[in-house]
Write a protein that holds these residues in place. Structure first.
Motif, PDB file in Angstrom:
ATOM      1  N   PRO A 105      59.638  30.745  36.662  1.00 54.86           N
ATOM      2  CA  PRO A 105      58.986  30.381  35.404  1.00 54.86           C
ATOM      3  C   PRO A 105      57.851  31.356  35.088  1.00 54.86           C
ATOM      4  O   PRO A 105      57.168  31.813  36.005  1.00 54.86           O
ATOM      5  CB  PRO A 105      58.433  28.974  35.674  1.00 54.86           C
ATOM      6  CG  PRO A 105      58.424  28.814  37.153  1.00 54.86           C
ATOM      7  CD  PRO A 105      59.444  29.763  37.717  1.00 54.86           C
ATOM      8  N   GLY A 106      57.694  31.681  33.822  1.00 55.72           N
ATOM      9  CA  GLY A 106      56.634  32.609  33.424  1.00 55.72           C
ATOM     10  C   GLY A 106      55.274  31.976  33.660  1.00 55.72           C
ATOM     11  O   GLY A 106      55.146  30.756  33.715  1.00 55.72           O
ATOM     12  N   ALA A 107      54.281  32.815  33.806  1.00 47.69           N
ATOM     13  CA  ALA A 107      52.931  32.284  33.998  1.00 47.69           C
ATOM     14  C   ALA A 107      52.506  31.575  32.719  1.00 47.69           C
ATOM     15  O   ALA A 107      52.839  32.011  31.623  1.00 47.69           O
ATOM     16  CB  ALA A 107      51.982  33.424  34.311  1.00 47.69           C
ATOM     17  N   ASP A 108      51.799  30.466  32.869  1.00 47.53           N
ATOM     18  CA  ASP A 108      51.326  29.737  31.698  1.00 47.53           C
ATOM     19  C   ASP A 108      50.299  30.576  30.960  1.00 47.53           C
ATOM     20  O   ASP A 108      49.554  31.327  31.563  1.00 47.53           O
ATOM     21  CB  ASP A 108      50.682  28.419  32.114  1.00 47.53           C
ATOM     22  CG  ASP A 108      51.719  27.340  32.316  1.00 47.53           C
ATOM     23  OD1 ASP A 108      52.633  27.269  31.482  1.00 47.53           O
ATOM     24  OD2 ASP A 108      51.611  26.591  33.298  1.00 47.53           O
ATOM     25  N   ASP A 109      50.284  30.395  29.642  1.00 45.38           N
ATOM     26  CA  ASP A 109      49.236  30.999  28.842  1.00 45.38           C
ATOM     27  C   ASP A 109      47.900  30.489  29.378  1.00 45.38           C
ATOM     28  O   ASP A 109      47.658  29.290  29.423  1.00 45.38           O
ATOM     29  CB  ASP A 109      49.436  30.547  27.387  1.00 45.38           C
ATOM     30  CG  ASP A 109      48.444  31.199  26.449  1.00 45.38           C
ATOM     31  OD1 ASP A 109      47.460  31.760  26.943  1.00 45.38           O
ATOM     32  OD2 ASP A 109      48.672  31.125  25.236  1.00 45.38           O
TER      33      ASP A 109
END
Lengths: 292, 549
Positions: free
Chosen positions: B434-438
């Motif tokens: 999963p991409g890093a959260d904003d």
């Protein structure tokens, strides 16, 4: 939260020339849609006339006739009578005017129409000055507000049109704010269902005229309601007052702080304005209690 | 032009005029993380599931919750809830009772018997998970959902780890634990209970027979106080005390018990002992108000008659015939920069004595990693890993207390999830990390509180103190459905569109169109005033400046 309660049926069109962020456009959208299709409109010179028109274009799908500044009440009376002659008794005559056309030069024709209890729905978009011609004061401009013609602040108080109209004993008077759209739609629908002269005032914080930020017209109007500067009320039959928002939850400073037209005020000025609001509010409460 | 129409009349609408050319910025609908999400150890999408509770969709809320945490009913009872500490609502009145709502949803799922859907595909690879506590179970759950075969090894005869053997039932009922653990096992996990994987040979064998191994054996070694002789019969290990059944706990301890430590385990020991009718004093290094245990635990302990001596240290303990006499001294306590680090300075002349019958030190646990000597790098007293929980040994991951000094249950659940994601991505090319959260979270200033419910927080009711001390029944009583709904309606839904239509109605230019599940902005007409952003209750619209091409 409660959702805003009215249906946009496309009576007001994109592409109009209201300033970016203008609360009058938001209010026109509510009013034109709440009144509905079976309507003939009358419009007199004002911001509203500019937003609605610009020959050969119109920003509304409702038919409108453009009249002269001093004669909104007379124009609307005539249109209603012509419709009646055609047997179109149920068609609403919607009359749009600014505070200049209502409080000042148009007062005589509105007073005459109200005295005859003409079956019209009259809306005053009240931005408290001649904001379309460079921002001069009108008799609706509030006490101490700076305008182009009162750069040090207006020395007198805002004319109380509610009381003037109430003295005509017309069936319905109301105030609405672009911060309370469901209430605005409901009052327009209620007014539409009543025969006789109905007058609704809409508070329109004018972005350039009042010195309000482009995204803050709704907020400013809301602060005005919450501070009790612009109470949301209904007056039925000229005597029965009721408050739509019956709590004053802020001091006037919150409202004044959003507007550059009050930048010059001293603490003493603010105190004085607060006292005026408190006094008006107390009288209104007393009226509302007496009316019940 | 239509000849029928008089040329005096308007015959065009303004829709032909593109007022969008006036604009320098355009609104952009973009859900942004709420502060609670940023604070949540499992990155739970809190604003999203609370909205579902608000809308009456409890099962939907549960599905959102268990995406990140298979234990909502457990976390709703025992989580240290950093989400509530971060909640924007505290700037208006009080934080939203997120934990009590999570428990409400978790309990509903157990009552209704909602199960996890089986994995949509079955993969050939298998992963061994060593340790059946919160980290191991969380990893096993996430790996099974991805379709990997999972073998779970646990030294005890029951799953749950610290959640079963470290937390008394007045905080977490065994039935709730069983319910949430069984649901994971039902996904099809190859269980090995009573399996000792405690040396290099056993670990090497598992690495040979599986594609990856996740090590989550927890922290099983009690830290030792130098001032205390642990061989004395009047010193009892806190972990053993908590793991023992209630009747055995009662047999172990004397009439007056001194608990040493200010964390959750110390509170659990103290409050359990009170339930056995013992007099209990807690001695902590930390000054009052700074105990590492949750505030509510300390408050409830005080209500239950636990006495506290804070900001003090044990120097020696000896029997004097009638009991155990302790020499203590008050201290200056300073926390270090990493979790678990601190320094103390005894205050001269502040010595005092305590007289008790039994001492139960509960000053924390260390990971037992010496048994894996040479298998992988260490980092202080825990296993060294990267941010993806990969150890220095290929295919071997570690998480939970064995690999971190972050010691809350939900932190272990979060580590298990992250490790499972890293393992899954390393084994299957079709699974992306999963991409890093904003990192930019919605601040309070972006919330238009005009549109928010104004009522105050609804709290869970606590059982009466007398009733509490008579047994081990759950102290915190659940919210009723009405109260849960009312509490959920307090959530600002920071950064999450709630489809309230404010942007649509407040647009002076009719430039916003309602779509199924969202809105679109008509750039032909939008003048860029920003009223939609100002009147958005949740801060999920932003003005984005437009640059000339």
């Amino acid at each position: 939260m409660e959702k805003i309660d009215y249906r946009d049926e496309g009576r007001f069109c994109s592409g109009h020339v209201a300033c970016a962020g203008c609360a009058e456009a938001i209010s026109m959208r509510v009013i034109l849609n709440a009144v509905g299709e079976d309507t003939v409109g009358v419009i007199v010179p004002s911001c509203t006339a500019v937003i609605l028109g610009g020959y050969p274009m119109s920003s509304t799908k409702t038919s409108f006739i453009h009249g002269t500044l001093e004669s909104a009440g007379a124009f609307a009376s005539g249109v209603k009578r012509a419709l009646r002659a055609q047997g179109r008794d149920d068609t609403t005559v919607l009359c749009l005017a600014g505070d200049g056309g209502t409080y000042d030069i148009g007062l005589q024709s509105l007073s005459s129409a109200a005295e005859r209890n003409e079956d019209i729905l009259y809306i005053c978009f009240d931005n408290e000055g001649y904001m379309n011609t460079g921002g001069q004061k009108s008799s609706s401009t509030p006490h101490k507000a700076a305008t182009g013609s009162t750069p040090l602040g207006k020395p007198t108080r805002k004319k109380n049109m509610i009381e003037i109209l109430a003295a005509h004993r017309i069936p319905y008077i109301a105030t609405t704010s672009p911060s309370h759209l469901s209430d605005m739609a409901a009052k327009v629908k209620k007014a539409k269902s009543i025969r006789g002269t109905k007058v609704i005032f809409v508070l329109i914080p004018c972005l350039p005229g009042w010195g309000v930020a482009e995204n803050a017209a709704v907020k400013t109007a809301r602060l005005g309601v919450e501070a009790g500067v612009f109470p949301l009320i209904e007056v039925e039959g000229g005597v029965k007052y009721s408050l739509t928002v019956d709590q004053k939850t802020r001091r006037i400073d919150d409202y004044l702080g959003e507007q550059k037209r009050y930048n010059h005020l001293s603490d003493e000025d603010r105190r004085e304005l607060q006292e005026e609001v408190d006094d008006t509010w107390a009288r209104l409460l007393a009226r509302a209690e007496a009316g019940e | 032009m239509n000849e029928q129409i008089s040329p005096l009349w308007t015959h065009l609408t303004t829709e032909g005029r593109m007022t969008g050319t006036w604009r320098s910025a355009l609104p952009n609908y973009q859900n942004q993380p709420s502060p609670c999400l940023g604070a949540c150890p499992v990155n739970g999408r809190i604003a999203e599931w609370i909205k579902q509770v608000k809308d009456g969709d409890l099962q939907g809320a549960w599905v959102t919750l268990v995406d990140n945490n298979p234990f909502p009913a457990i976390a709703g009872r025992i989580c240290h809830h950093p989400c509530e500490t971060a909640c924007n609502r505290q700037d208006l009145d009080e934080t939203v009772g997120i934990c009590s709502l999570e428990r409400f949803v978790g309990d509903a799922a157990l009552a209704e018997g909602w199960q996890f859907p089986s994995a949509s595909i079955e993969r050939d690879q298998s992963v061994a998970v060593i340790g059946g506590g919160p980290a191991g179970l969380s990893a096993a759950y996430q790996l099974r959902r991805h379709g990997f075969a999972v073998s779970l090894y646990e030294t005890r005869d029951e799953l749950g780890g610290l959640m079963r053997f470290g937390i008394p039932s007045y905080r977490l009922e065994p039935a709730v634990l069983d319910g949430e653990v069984d649901r994971i096992v039902a996904l099809g996990i190859d269980l090995h209970l009573g399996a000792e994987v405690t040396d290099n040979a056993a670990l090497t064998a598992l690495r040979g027979s599986h594609d990856a191994v996740f090590l989550a054996t927890g922290a099983s070694l009690p830290k030792r106080l130098p001032a205390l002789d642990y061989s004395r019969p009047w010193v009892i290990d806190s972990a053993e005390f908590l793991a023992a059944p209630a009747d055995e706990q009662s047999d172990q301890a004397g009439a007056h018990i001194l608990v040493i430590g200010g964390g959750s385990a110390a509170m659990d020991v103290a409050r359990s002992a009170r339930r056995h009718g013992r007099e209990v004093t807690v001695l902590t290094l930390e000054p009052e108000g700074q105990l590492p245990a949750q505030q509510v635990e300390v408050e409830e302990a005080i209500e239950e008659g636990v006495k506290f001596v804070c900001g003090a240290m044990l120097q020696s303990a000896e029997t004097d015939g009638t009991g155990v006499k302790l020499q203590c001294v008050h201290v200056d306590f300073e926390t270090g920069k990493n979790p678990g680090e601190f320094s103390v300075t005894p205050l001269e002349g502040s010595g005092f004595e305590l007289l008790v019958d039994t001492i139960i030190p509960a000053v924390g646990q260390d990971a037992d990693i010496d048994r894996w000597s040479g298998m992988f790098d260490q980092q202080g007293s825990v296993i060294g890993t990267g941010t993806d929980w990969q150890t220095s040994a290929p295919g071997l991951f570690a998480g939970g207390d064995v690999a971190s000094m972050s010691r809350f249950v939900t932190q272990a659940v979060g580590m298990g999830k992250e490790a499972a994601q890293a393992i899954a991505a390393s084994l299957a090319p079709d699974i992306a990390l999963p991409g890093a959260d904003d990192p930019a979270q919605v601040p309070y200033e972006r919330i238009n509180t005009t549109y928010q419910d104004k009522h105050n927080r609804t709290r869970q009711r606590s059982r009466d103190v007398k009733e509490r001390l008579a047994g081990f029944d759950q102290v915190q009583q659940p919210l009723s459905a009405d109260k849960a709904h009312s509490e959920a309606s307090r959530c600002f839904s920071c950064g999450t569109c709630i489809y309230c239509d404010n942007c649509y109605y407040y647009c002076p230019d009719m430039a916003i169109t309602r779509l199924d599940g969202g809105y679109s902005v008509n750039a032909d007409y939008c003048k860029g005033c920003g009223l939609c952003v100002a009147e958005c209750p949740t801060g999920s619209i932003h003005m984005q400046e437009e640059k000339a091409p």
